[in-house]
Each structure stands twice: as structure tokens, then as C-alpha cells.
Design a protein around this motif. Structure first.
Motif, short mmCIF file in Angstrom:
data_model
loop_
_atom_site.label_atom_id
_atom_site.label_comp_id
_atom_site.label_asym_id
_atom_site.label_seq_id
_atom_site.Cartn_x
_atom_site.Cartn_y
_atom_site.Cartn_z
N LEU B 223 0.83 -1.20 0.00
CA LEU B 223 0.00 0.00 0.00
C LEU B 223 0.87 1.26 0.00
CD1 LEU B 223 -2.74 -1.24 2.44
CD2 LEU B 223 -3.11 -0.50 0.10
N LEU B 224 1.99 1.20 0.76
CA LEU B 224 2.91 2.34 0.73
C LEU B 224 3.48 2.50 -0.67
CD1 LEU B 224 4.85 1.88 4.10
CD2 LEU B 224 3.16 3.61 3.55
N LEU B 225 3.74 1.37 -1.34
CA LEU B 225 4.25 1.45 -2.71
C LEU B 225 3.21 2.10 -3.63
CD1 LEU B 225 6.26 0.72 -4.97
CD2 LEU B 225 5.16 -1.49 -5.13
N LEU B 226 1.95 1.75 -3.43
CA LEU B 226 0.88 2.36 -4.23
C LEU B 226 0.90 3.87 -4.04
CD1 LEU B 226 -1.66 1.90 -6.01
CD2 LEU B 226 -2.98 1.91 -3.92
N ALA B 227 1.04 4.30 -2.77
CA ALA B 227 1.10 5.74 -2.49
C ALA B 227 2.28 6.37 -3.21
CB ALA B 227 1.21 5.97 -0.99
N ALA B 228 3.44 5.69 -3.14
CA ALA B 228 4.63 6.22 -3.78
C ALA B 228 4.43 6.30 -5.29
CB ALA B 228 5.84 5.35 -3.45
N CYS B 229 3.76 5.29 -5.87
CA CYS B 229 3.51 5.29 -7.32
C CYS B 229 2.69 6.51 -7.70
CB CYS B 229 2.77 4.03 -7.73
SG CYS B 229 3.82 2.61 -7.84
N ALA B 233 4.70 9.39 -9.75
CA ALA B 233 4.42 9.11 -11.16
C ALA B 233 5.11 7.84 -11.64
CB ALA B 233 4.81 10.29 -12.03
N GLN B 234 4.92 6.76 -10.91
CA GLN B 234 5.48 5.48 -11.33
C GLN B 234 4.38 4.63 -11.95
OE1 GLN B 234 9.04 4.70 -10.62
NE2 GLN B 234 8.70 6.89 -10.63
N VAL B 235 4.77 3.74 -12.88
CA VAL B 235 3.81 2.82 -13.46
C VAL B 235 3.15 2.05 -12.33
CG1 VAL B 235 3.57 0.79 -14.95
CG2 VAL B 235 5.16 2.63 -15.56
N PRO B 236 1.85 1.90 -12.24
CA PRO B 236 0.82 2.23 -13.24
C PRO B 236 0.12 3.57 -13.02
CG PRO B 236 -0.10 0.83 -11.55
CD PRO B 236 1.32 1.10 -11.13
N LEU B 237 0.60 4.42 -12.11
CA LEU B 237 -0.10 5.68 -11.86
C LEU B 237 0.69 6.86 -12.43
CD1 LEU B 237 -1.27 5.11 -8.18
CD2 LEU B 237 -2.57 4.86 -10.26
N GLN B 238 1.34 6.62 -13.60
CA GLN B 238 2.27 7.63 -14.10
C GLN B 238 1.62 8.65 -15.01
OE1 GLN B 238 1.40 5.00 -15.40
NE2 GLN B 238 1.94 4.75 -17.51
N SER B 239 0.35 8.44 -15.38
CA SER B 239 -0.18 9.19 -16.52
C SER B 239 -0.28 10.69 -16.29
CB SER B 239 -1.54 8.64 -16.89
OG SER B 239 -2.42 8.82 -15.82
#
Lengths: 99, 630
Positions: B223-229, B233-239
Motif C-alpha cells: 500500500l505504501l508502494l501504491l502511495a509512492a507510485c 508518477a510510477q507505473v501504473p499511476l504515471q499518466s
């Protein structure tokens, strides 16, 4: 004479009055029928008073007469008012409900 | 000394309040007030830094407890700050680069009538970002995390009269929200697992890993990784990052290159012990990092918009940091080191791009640049130094930090190490390619602009001075940090340190890095330096066209999320109409019908009422007689 016969007469009068209330359309006649029913009750009260040997029934008959007199005052006033506004004394015509 | 920590945040916060509430009377002086308060914050940071250097390594962390924020039963959230070596590094970067960019904005936004508001937002961002890195517990970090999201939204959409800017701001906000939900759930899980929010107890407990199962820690780490993404702007939330370039260029430099987008790296590094205890989540982190560093680099190759090319590059460089952070103790320090050097050179590159746009009537298409080095010498030199730093030219900042990350990736060991190291090397080659492309298309070659309409000129001093200072940082920071591994040892008490052993040895890795770098530069020169660049973009191969559309990320989001989401809501609406509303309106219709039947009794005919009374009385008498008989 057996007082029970008075009870039969009272029942007969009450039935005639009730039938008149249910069947007749003229408000005055309905009103008279109601009076008939009240008097049938009075007759029954007086008879029971005689049968039981106390005066309770007769006292209640007086009450009924007073109530009936008051009722006549109010009832006749209403009927006269309806007749004045609608030019009819039929109880069925006084219905304003939508069906 | 620890009483100064709150002052770091207070200065820009006061600035934001003054500028946003002060009204028109501050229009003339507002930008200088904002800049002054940013510099003041930097001065406080410098004082705290010298003080910290004067103490021994284990004694450097400072704590300041302001007050208990939410005291409810067993639930305690403090408004307290923690200034350790990691926070100090960030504070210096944020206030330093922030001050320079405030100064730059004085020149860049000189003709904007809403300049006061712009500086107010910038100060608000500084305060929120400082709160994020200074918080001593996850809940307060979350406040800063949302604060920078808000500032980012306001600044991307600063030119809100442009529909594209307004849409980009909304997009950034929405995509970030996905990550923020991850962070909020992670914080809730942390609280239920450890019973506190504070970094100290949580991270110690996660390190011993007796109080919590590995599964739970893996969930928290993911979940922390999701926040970091989301934030980084990391894949998959980079758009969102590419579109975020709709904001003014100083914003892109400060928020979307140097500081805010690195918050994800901070979060992962800060929560290091949680990730160390969850190897599965660490694998996810390195995969995200490796995929993003290639993704961003490929997108950067195809963009003709100078800022979007740099945005792809930012994504890619943060991919490197996330990759390093996912490697565990062999990578944390290098992730932060690359973060700092990247803060210098990428901010410098963005400011250079802003300076070019400033001189070219806000043109962003690199195909309409060309040959600008004679017209903008200072911009050319500073941008060039930033360019050399980012591609990792030996001796400059990027070389030291990126090389270490590639080394650490190989040192991961096994097949995994080879794959990650290979990806990082490939990324370095592509980085060299696209940055050389940007350089050649902008400053070299023939003029592709109309000399009658555009008059390229050097930018004013307020803009060039920050660029020069950042160029110094781009050149020397990496070298300074690497003397006796000074930076790594500085961070060691916070991030813990392990030396990896790359299978090829450090020298071979460095040699390989330099070789792929030269290959990338050569390829770019062959394509864009040797022959003239067409003014209208050629159609290009399938890959080029896909990369121009950000590798179809928006199309993917549209098909899967937008259209899928629409279908889902449509289905739910239909279910709501048929099932839920059906039950409710069905009951109502039944009641209505029933009362319609009952209504017929109430017909207004006196005789019918009388009949009902007689009937009722007859029934009562009959029942009474019958009951007496029983």
C-alpha cells in the motif's frame, strides 16, 4: 299483563326505526325514525326498571329525552340549512365525496 | 536548537497566508516577500545543518514536540517533528532549490497579473513539503502529503483559463488520489498493527518483525508502494506527470522534478524496515522502478514538446531511485543521493527549458527551435552542464549517483540482479539518447524558427543566476558526495548500509555505463545531429507513434478504467432502478391499491354509514351472545 311484551314492542319499534333510517332518503323522515329508535330504547329502559324493581331505568329514560331534545334542536337546524342551500332534503344529495 | 525546526515550516506558511489573504496591496511586493521567506527558511536549515554537523553521528537526530494533536483514549497523534540526517538532506534540497526557483519565478512571472497568488501557492507548497519530510509520525506525514498534492493541483492549473491546464490539474489530483487512498489504508493498518503512528516505535517493531506477521507487513508495504507510485508518477499511476507540464515552468522544475515527485522515494526509504521485512513487496518495488525507468525513457525519446520530454526523463530518473530503494540497505543511500543530484540537474534543465521558452514566445515544440546556442549563451552552458550531468558523463553529478544505482542493481545477485542491472544499463543508454536529442534539437543545427516573428534573447539576471547556481550543483554535488563515501556515511544511521558485491566488479560496471552512454549519444547524433531535423514530425514507426501517445497509457486508462467504470456504474444504476427502487415503489403501489379499496367504504352517504353502524352493532351483539354461550 306480562311486562316482557313491552320489550317485544320496543324491539319492534327499534327495528322499524332502524329500517327507516337505512331505507328512507328524506332527512326529516330519517330524523323521525331516529326519534322512534330513541323512544323504543326509552320503552325498554322503563320496562327493565319495572322488571328489576328499581328506578335506574326510568332515570336514564329522562336523560335520553333531554339528549333527544338537544339533538332535535341541532339536527333540525342542520336540515333546514341544507334545504336552504340545496333546495332538497335528500340525505344522499348531501354527499360531496368523490368516488 | 530543536526549537528552530518549527520555524522552517512557519516561514513559508506565514508567507502563504500573507500572500493569499493579503489582497491587492501586496501585488507590488508580494513576490519579494515570498522569496524572502523561502530564503529565510533556507537560512534556518543552514543553521540547523551546521549544528548537526557539530555532533556525533548517533546524536544528530533532533525532536520537537509542539503539542498533542488528537488525544482520544489510546489514540495519540502528536504534532511533532523529527530532524534526522534523511530529513535534513530533504530540507536543504527543498529550501535550497525552492529559494532558487522563487528567485527565478520573479523574472519568469514578471508579466503575469496573478503573480502574488503564484508566490502564495509556491510558499504553501514549501510549507507542506517541509511538513512531509519533518513529520515524526505517519499521520502528520499524511497531512504534508495531501498538502503538496493540493499545492501541485493549484499550480498545475494556475493558468486555469486554458482548458488543457484545468484538465491536467484535475487529472493529477484524481490520479494522486488513488495513491493517497493506499497511503491512508497503510496508515490505518500500521496503527492497528503497532498501536502508534510514530516512526520510531513503528520502524523498530517492524524491524524485529515479531509483533506482526510477514503477510501484514507485505500488505502495508504494497500500500505504501501504491502511495509512492501515485505521488512519484510510477507505473501504473504515471499518466498525470506529462500533462502536469501545463503548469508554469518553475512549478515543473520545483514540484514535478526536484521535490514533490520524490516524496515516494522518501516514503519508501523512511519505511525501510517495513520493506526489509517484506521481501515480496521489495520485489514489487524494484519491478515498478525498473519498468518505469524504461517507460519514462522511451516516452522521453518521442516527445517534441521540450517540457514533456523532460517529464518523461523525470519519470525515468525517479524509476532509478525507486529501483534503488527497493534493493534494501544496499540501495537506500544511493536512491537519496541520486534524488539530490537529480534535484539539482533536473531543476536546472527545467529552468533552462523555461528560459528557452521565455525567449521564444512560449514555444515548446523543439522542432521549431534549433541553433539557439548563440542567442542564449548562459542558458546553453547551464543546460549543457545539466545535460552532461543527467546522462552520467564521467566526473559530473549524475555519473556518481546513477553509476552507484546500476552497481547496486547488479549486486542484487542472481538472475534478478542481471535483469535489473541490464534494465538500468539500458535505461542509461536511452537517457543519453533522448537527452542528446533534446540538446541537439534545441541548441544545435539550423534555425527552424521565423526570425521575423521570434527574437530569441537571453533571460534576465533573476532567471540566469538560479540556473548558474544549479549548474554548479549539477557539476560538483556528485563528486563532493562521493569523497570517502561522505553522503552514504552521513545517511547511514537512518537508512542502514550494506555494501553489495556486483558480479562484474565496480570498474567493469562503470566501464559498461560509459560505453552505453557513448552509444546513446552517438545514436542521437546520427539521427538528429548529422542531418537536419524536419519541422513537422515524420509519421514514425509504430513504436514512435505509441511513445508519442505516452505508450498508450491514456488509451489504456480510457478503455479499461473510464469505459469499464462507466459500464460498472451503468449496471449498478440499473440494479438500483430495478431491485432497490422496485422493492420500494412496489410496496408503495401495493399500499395505494389497498387504500383505494378501503376508500370505497368512505362514500359520503349517511345511510351507508348508518348501515355500517347497525351491522357493527349486530355483530357485537351476536359475538357477545355467542361468547356467553361458550
Amino acid at each position: 299483563m306480562n311486562p316482557v311484551h313491552y320489550l317485544y314492542l320496543a324491539a319492534l319499534l327499534f327495528t322499524i326505526g332502524a329500517a327507516g333510517v337505512l331505507i328512507r332518503r328524506n332527512a326529516i323522515v330519517v330524523f323521525m325514525c331516529i326519534e322512534l329508535m330513541l323512544n323504543a330504547c326509552n320503552l325498554a329502559f322503563v320496562t327493565f326498571s319495572r322488571l328489576h324493581g328499581n328506578l335506574d331505568g326510568q332515570i336514564i329514560a329522562f336523560f335520553t329525552m333531554v339528549v333527544a331534545a338537544a339533538e332535535v334542536v341541532v339536527g333540525l337546524a342542520i336540515i333546514v340549512t341544507i334545504f336552504r342551500t340545496r333546495h332538497t332534503a335528500s340525505v344522499d344529495d348531501a354527499s360531496l365525496m368523490k368516488l | 536548537m530543536e526549537n528552530l525546526i518549527a520555524l522552517l515550516i512557519a516561514a513559508p506558511l506565514v508567507g502563504a497566508a500573507l500572500l493569499l489573504c493579503g489582497g491587492k496591496r501586496l501585488d507590488r511586493t508580494g513576490h519579494w516577500i515570498g522569496t524572502l521567506l523561502a530564503v529565510a527558511s533556507f537560512a534556518v536549515a543552514a543553521v540547523l545543518f551546521t549544528d548537526m554537523l557539530g555532533r556525533t553521528a548517533d546524536d544528530r537526530a533532533l525532536h520537537q514536540h509542539l503539542f498533542t494533536w488528537i488525544p482520544v483514549g489510546g489514540f495519540h497523534a502528536d504534532l511533532a517533528f523529527q530532524l534526522d540526517q534523511l530529513s535534513m538532506t530533504f530540507v536543504l534540497l527543498i529550501t535550497g532549490v525552492g529559494s532558487l526557483i522563487h528567485l527565478y519565478s520573479v523574472g519568469y512571472m514578471a508579466h503575469d497579473e496573478r503573480r502574488r497568488r503564484f508566490f502564495g501557492y509556491l510558499n504553501l507548497f514549501l510549507a507542506a513539503m517541509l511538513l512531509l519530510v519533518l513529520a515524526d509520525n505517519y499521520l502528520l506525514l499524511y497531512v504534508g502529503w495531501e498538502g503538496v498534492g493540493l499545492a501541485s493541483y493549484l499550480l498545475i492549473g494556475f493558468w486555469q483559463h486554458k482548458p488543457s491546464a484545468a484538465t491536467a490539474a484535475k487529472k493529477a489530483f484524481l490520479v494522486n488520489r488513488v495513491g493517497d487512498v493506499g497511503l491512508s489504508i497503510a496508515i490505518m493498518l500500521l496503527f492497528t498493527t503497532f498501536g502508534t503512528f510514530a516512526f520510531g516505535p513503528v520502524l523498530d517493531a517492524a524491524g524485529t518483525a515479531t509483533s506482526a506477521g510477514e503477510g501484514k507487513l507485505t500488505a502495508i508495504a504494497l500500500l505504501l508502494l501504491l502511495a509512492a507510485c501515485g505521488k512519484s508518477a510510477q507505473v501504473p499511476l504515471q499518466s498525470w506527470l506529462g500533462d502536469a507540464m501545463e503548469g508554469p515552468t518553475p512549478v515543473s522544475a520545483l514540484i514535478h522534478a526536484a521535490t514533490m515527485v520524490t516524496a515516494g522515494v522518501y516514503l519508501i526509504t523512511r519505511s525501510g524496515t517495513v520493506f526489509d521485512a517484506a521481501p515480496a513487496a521489495q520485489t514489487a518495488v524494484v519491478v515498478v522502478g525498473a519498468v518505469t525507468l524504461l517507460f519514462g525513457a522511451i516516452v522521453g525519446c518521442a516527445k517534441d514538446d521540450i517540457k514533456k520530454a523532460l517529464a518523461g526523463s523525470t519519470m525515468s530518473q525517479i524509476g532509478y531511485m525507486i529501483l534503488a530503494a527497493g534493493l534494501g540497505p544496499i540501495g537506500y543511500a544511493f536512491a537519496i543521493m541520486h534524488l539530490v543530484t537529480h534535484g539539482f540537474f533536473k531543476a536546472g534543465l527545467f529552468l533552462g527549458a523555461g528560459s528557452v521558452m521565455h525567449g521564444m514566445n512560449d514555444e515548446v515544440d523543439m522542432r521549431r527551435y534549433g541553433g539557439l546556442r548563440k542567442h542564449m549563451p548562459v542558458t546553453f552552458v547551464t543546460f549543457g552542464l545539466g545535460y552532461l550531468a543527467i546522462i552520467g558523463f564521467p566526473g559530473l553529478s549524475g555519473f556518481f549517483s546513477k553509476d552507484k544505482i546500476i552497481e547496486a542493481a547488479f549486486a542484487k545477485g542472481g538472475t534478478e540482479g542481471w535483469i535489473l542491472g541490464g534494465a538500468a544499463l539500458l535505461g542509461a543508454a536511452i537517457t543519453a539518447f533522448y537527452m542528446t536529442r533534446v540538446m541537439l534539437m534545441t541548441f544545435f543545427g539550423e534555425k527552424r524558427w521565423d526570425p521575423d516573428e521570434v527574437h530569441p534573447h537571453e533571460s534576465p539576471k533573476t532567471m540566469t543566476i538560479p540556473m548558474i547556481i544549479l549548474a554548479f550543483g549539477s557539476v560538483f554535488a556528485g563528486g563532493l558526495f562521493s569523497v570517502n563515501e561522505a553522503f552514504v556515511h552521513w545517511l547511514e544511521p537512518v537508512t542502514s548500509l550494506a555494501h553489495g558485491h556486483p558480479p562484474l566488479g565496480a570498474t567493469a560496471t562503470t566501464a559498461a555505463t560509459v560505453v552505453v552512454l557513448l552509444l546513446g549519444v552517438a545514436a542521437a547524433w546520427l539521427m538528429y545531429g548529422r542531418k537536419p531535423v524536419p519541422v513537422t514530425a515524420p509519421r514514425g514507426s509504430v513504436l514512435t507513434r505509441a511513445a508519442r501517445r505516452d505508450l498508450l497509457q491514456d488509451d489504456f486508462n480510457h478503455v479499461v478504467l473510464v469505459r469499464g467504470g462507466t459500464h460498472l456504474t451503468d449496471t449498478l444504476v440499473r440494479l438500483d432502478h430495478t431491485l432497490v427502487d422496485g422493492a420500494v415503489t412496489g410496496t408503495a403501489v401495493a399500499m395505494g391499491g389497498l387504500s383505494g379499496c378501503l376508500r370505497r367504504l368512505q362514500n359520503g352517504f349517511v345511510r351507508s354509514y348508518a348501515a355500517q353502524m347497525v351491522g357493527g352493532a349486530a355483530v357485537l351483539v351476536a359475538v357477545t351472545l355467542l361468547m356467553r354461550g361458550v
